[in-house]
Design an enzyme around this catalytic site. Structure first.
Site, PDB file in Angstrom:
ATOM      1  N   GLU A  82       5.149   0.263   9.351  1.00  0.00           N
ATOM      2  CA  GLU A  82       4.042  -0.379   8.622  1.00  0.00           C
ATOM      3  C   GLU A  82       3.369  -1.469   9.445  1.00  0.00           C
ATOM      4  O   GLU A  82       2.152  -1.638   9.411  1.00  0.00           O
ATOM      5  CB  GLU A  82       4.553  -0.960   7.300  1.00  0.00           C
ATOM      6  CG  GLU A  82       4.929   0.081   6.255  1.00  0.00           C
ATOM      7  CD  GLU A  82       6.307   0.674   6.450  1.00  0.00           C
ATOM      8  OE1 GLU A  82       7.029   0.251   7.393  1.00  0.00           O
ATOM      9  OE2 GLU A  82       6.690   1.571   5.674  1.00  0.00           O
TER      10      GLU A  82
ATOM     11  N   HIS B  56      11.071  -0.759  -5.536  1.00  0.00           N
ATOM     12  CA  HIS B  56       9.826   0.011  -5.564  1.00  0.00           C
ATOM     13  C   HIS B  56       8.932  -0.369  -6.735  1.00  0.00           C
ATOM     14  O   HIS B  56       8.061   0.409  -7.128  1.00  0.00           O
ATOM     15  CB  HIS B  56      10.135   1.515  -5.637  1.00  0.00           C
ATOM     16  CG  HIS B  56      10.574   2.104  -4.335  1.00  0.00           C
ATOM     17  ND1 HIS B  56      11.763   1.786  -3.758  1.00  0.00           N
ATOM     18  CD2 HIS B  56       9.966   2.978  -3.499  1.00  0.00           C
ATOM     19  CE1 HIS B  56      11.888   2.453  -2.619  1.00  0.00           C
ATOM     20  NE2 HIS B  56      10.809   3.172  -2.435  1.00  0.00           N
TER      21      HIS B  56
END
Lengths: 324, 340
Positions: free
Chosen positions: A61, A130
């Protein structure tokens, strides 16, 4: 005239339009290509635009977000898809220290016209790691703009102005919205500046965004049946906040509840409440209220997760508390 | 046998394979950087310059040798120790000094200071003060060039400390995977701030790390401007012709403190002294003189020219003006009508 479309399809149409309209635009991120997008948003785009422009990345990322920023500096118009806000923490340095600072820190020499999209939010039993809602954190960073499309109209029409913007724009797509269908009007005015009154009312202003907007609208229906006429405002743009629209709604209704899926402390809700106190204090007939996520890691078990998140019932209770 | 922890390599020696004009250019540039930074240190003591000031003194051969291998069309991403890089790209020394002063006439209008030199005209994309923070940007710049079909090389400088960062590994992987035209220039001065390389790296031969990503990796003596320039020329040609990335490790040494506040408790005085005997300016000067490519008068003339340039830069900075505090928010976002 309008047509029925899902939030996912609306976003995909927006991407397709952007890719067709400008050869500098490309999409990159984890599994955006062959997999078709983690949430299937980019499904079919690889076939149409090829691997150069629908670019699968490693699970890195920091580097691919930074590469998006670098490509923007180099003359492209990248759309970086970070799979979810949870993983964006791994890219935070590039977003904060490069994208957000470059224009100002370089004395106005380098703008960063990058768009960074990511899914956010909880509600799908995917547990604590998440289920974050960090868009409020990003909304505190000068130098970037932060959008939260909550409707199919915004899913369809926010991307183009975001790409046309010369500065970094982050788009937060609530993961629970992708399957939601709505009526997309044929004619839309693209706008990434203003909040929008979604349901006019006169007794209380419910200020919400993203996945919480729909909970606020549901709460307003319940309240209407009980004789309370709630106005619901979709923030739409989390940075810069459209103070004028929010304050107008607060001044009209004289009561306000802020709904924010982020954790309660030091949240977007706190900021909005502070602004109301600064700008509309004397318009208020009751203390402000907020409905946020409980300050715990979001649990897996459904009943526990539901207890942790803003819900229509909690919004209704918060509003009724103001009329007690 | 050297008694120090990090022995210096043998002093640079042998004939300099350049004509007189180019050799003088290299020497002149090393002198310009040295004199600029000596003056900056002095001005720091006078509180004309504040904040962090990281000097390149001792490492000049790296910047000079490497940047003379680039063309003006190439991109440069640098670190917070980047006065040399900015100057060598063609930034006016006055604009550089003004930036150190923090005035509006500075290259970044006084917003960036020493660590954040930017210059759109010479494609200098910062001045990045997050260790490793420039590498992903370099990858992206190279990606833009690849997609637009331009022949640019993006040179990205970073220190040995950056090699421990995740950003280094992610960027190396991405650049190699997508065969991007990035020249990774590692300025290995043996210390990540105050932590010696063997105390922060499991593998101190940094070439192996780059090689593991499938890109060519070489090392050069960073105290020798000839060795640096030759290695850089080959590497730039490789990147430009083959399109893929390459890694060059320049082994060098910082003679001064990490920044202006540093008691240097982490390294031996004798080690610093030993490396100073390999100083890039005096060893190069001696070689040129031995070859008859430089006279003492010529050296003095180059040095005087550097001093004069520094003097002019200081005068320019002294005459500078402050950006109005009311302009604090200017360029937080791009003003309407400005081209990004």
């Amino acid at each position: 005239m309008s047509r029925r479309i899902s939030y996912r399809e609306a976003m995909r149409e927006a991407l397709r339009d952007a890719l067709r309209g400008d050869p500098r635009v490309f999409l990159m991120g984890e599994d955006v290509g062959r997999y078709g997008g983690t949430y299937a948003v980019s499904k079919g785009l690889l076939e149409e635009f090829g691997p150069e422009r629908i670019r699968d990345t490693p699970l890195a990322e920091l580097a691919f977000t930074g590469a998006g920023i670098g490509a923007a500096l180099g003359g492209m118009r990248p759309i970086v898809e970070v799979m979810t806000v949870n993983f964006s923490l791994l890219a935070l340095d590039q977003i904060v220290n490069n994208a957000a600072l470059y224009r100002h820190m370089s004395g106005g020499q380098f703008s960063v016209p990058v768009v960074i999209r990511m899914a956010t939010g909880a509600g799908r039993q995917v547990a604590a790691q998440h289920s974050h809602s960090f868009e409020g954190w990003y909304a505190g960073i000068p130098g970037i703009k932060v959008l939260a499309p909550a409707t199919v109209e915004d899913a369809r029409h926010m991307l183009a102005p975001a790409l046309a913007d010369p500065d970094p724009v982050l788009i937060f797509e609530h993961a629970a919205l992708y399957n939601v269908e709505g009526d997309l009007p044929d004619a839309c005015e693209p706008d990434i500046r203003s909040a929008k009154v979604m349901r006019p009312g006169k007794d209380v202003a419910i200020l919400a965004y993203g996945g919480s907007l729909h909970k606020a609208l549901a709460a307003a229906e319940t309240l209407a049946a009980q004789g309370i006429d709630a106005e619901v405002v979709d923030l739409r743009v989390l940075r810069p906040l459209d103070d004028a629209t929010l304050m107008a709604s607060v001044a009209k209704c004289r009561r306000a509840v802020v709904v924010d899926e982020g954790w309660r402390s030091v949240s977007l809700a706190s900021e909005i409440m502070a602004r109301i106190v600064e700008q509309a204090f004397f318009e208020l007939d009751a203390p402000l209220a907020r409905v946020c996520s409980e300050e715990v890691p979001i649990p897996y078990a459904r009943h526990m997760e539901e207890a942790a998140l803003p819900q229509p019932e909690k919004i209704v209770a918060a509003v009724k508390g103001m009329f007690a | 046998m050297s008694a120090v922890e990090h022995p210096a390599p043998p002093p640079p020696a042998g004939p300099v394979p350049y004509d007189k004009a180019f050799a003088h250019r290299l020497l002149a540039d090393m002198l310009r950087i040295r004199r600029l930074e000596e003056k900056a240190a002095e001005l720091y003591g006078e509180t004309k310059i504040r904040g962090f000031l990281h000097l390149y003194i001792g490492e000049e051969a790296v910047g000079v040798g490497a940047l003379h291998a680039l063309t003006s069309a190439d991109n440069l991403v640098a670190t917070y120790r980047e006065h040399a890089h900015a100057l060598l790209r063609g930034m006016d020394m006055g604009a550089l000094m003004a930036e150190l002063y923090g005035t509006r006439e500075g290259c970044a209008r006084g917003r960036g200071g020493s660590m954040h030199l930017f210059d759109r005209a010479t494609r200098l994309f910062g001045g990045n003060a997050i260790v490793g923070g420039g590498l992903p940007l370099a990858v992206g710049l190279a990606l833009a060039d690849q997609m637009q079909g331009t022949q640019r090389v993006t040179a990205c400088f970073f220190g040995d400390g950056a090699v421990a960062e995740g950003a280094f590994h992610e960027s190396m992987n991405l650049a190699a995977l997508w065969r991007l035209p990035v020249l990774f220039c590692c300025e290995n001065n043996l210390y990540a701030m105050g932590t010696a390389i063997e105390r922060h790296e499991s593998q101190v031969d940094l070439r192996g790390k780059a090689a593991s990503y499938g890109m060519p990796a070489v090392a050069a003596d960073g105290m020798d401007v000839v060795a640096v320039h030759e290695a850089a020329k080959e590497a730039v040609a490789h990147v430009r012709e083959r399109g893929g990335p390459m890694f060059v490790e320049f082994r060098t040494y910082r003679f001064r403190a990490h920044s202006m506040y540093d008691a240097e408790l982490y390294r031996q005085k004798a080690e610093v002294e030993e490396w100073k005997t390999r100083g890039p300016i005096h060893t190069f000067t001696a070689r040129l003189k031995a070859q008859g490519k430089l006279t003492e008068d010529e050296f003095l003339a180059l040095d005087a020219a550097a001093d004069a340039e520094v003097e002019r830069a200081v005068a320019f900075a002294e005459a500078g003006t402050w950006e109005a505090a009311e302009d604090l928010s200017t360029d937080l976002y791009t003003p309407p009508g400005a081209v990004p």
